[in-house]
Design a protein around this motif. Sequence first.
Motif, mmCIF file in Angstrom:
data_model
loop_
_atom_site.group_PDB
_atom_site.id
_atom_site.type_symbol
_atom_site.label_atom_id
_atom_site.label_comp_id
_atom_site.label_asym_id
_atom_site.label_seq_id
_atom_site.Cartn_x
_atom_site.Cartn_y
_atom_site.Cartn_z
ATOM 1 N N SER A 14 -6.339 4.987 32.295
ATOM 2 C CA SER A 14 -5.382 4.026 32.836
ATOM 3 C C SER A 14 -4.399 3.676 31.735
ATOM 4 N N ARG A 24 -1.988 4.617 37.029
ATOM 5 C CA ARG A 24 -2.021 6.048 36.717
ATOM 6 C C ARG A 24 -1.258 6.792 37.807
ATOM 7 N N VAL A 103 -2.278 11.334 34.993
ATOM 8 C CA VAL A 103 -3.649 11.699 34.611
ATOM 9 C C VAL A 103 -4.017 13.064 35.179
ATOM 10 N N ASP A 120 -11.438 8.489 39.979
ATOM 11 C CA ASP A 120 -10.474 7.394 40.051
ATOM 12 C C ASP A 120 -11.221 6.094 40.350
#
Length: 242
Positions: A14, A24, A103, A120
Amino acid sequence: MDEEPERYRVEFASGTAASVAKRRSFRDHERNDIESDLPGWPSGQAFAVRGFFGKLGQHVQTVVTGLLMLPLHIIADALGSPASPERRGKLEEPENEVDDFPVIWAGVGETARTLPWQLDPSRRSWRMVTEMEVAESDGLVRILSYEDTARGSRFASWGGGEKVPGSEAVLWSLPRKDVVGAEIKSFSVAESDFKISFRDGSWARLTTSSYGAQRIVALLSSSTSSQVGQVGALRVPPANSP
């Protein structure tokens, strides 16, 4: 007897800069958003870089939190505890750490898009733990998950209890030969973020503990040192202004 493969808790990183803190994004090679194209992923909050007032709010929150935590840090230092506040390292990629925070960076059909959505923390259950396993015996990198017996909360997504029997599942696996590089990202708290780059040019940014990041990078780099040079040639276009 073969040694047990090393496993470390991981999740998508993050942002820590005020503009992208706790956020993200997921991008292709042209920096287009690909979140809605990731197969089987539950919907999530749309990514947006904070404007002036949003960044100001983050700075105020950081200052207030720091003042509230100061007595605890003073006590921890006096007792010799390692609980002192950790700081970020040097900013390396403003386009990927301040102006945006991808990411997953991957074109259509590339490896990073196959990573499981359970990485996530904003999509999975608070009780779900995700780990990366690097196995020497079969040359695979795996992502596994299991349910934790801890009740969990929005402030503690790493579990803390015991593994629920029968809850462990392999979410993802990849031959280590398809990993061409791994590196610590210094612009993260205690250098706990790391980047893993794949043979097809895609990459992902994950986070774990500081020690876990060091071990994962060491394990992956031990078999990919001859291929790391291929990663440097990747083209990364600048982020659009917020």
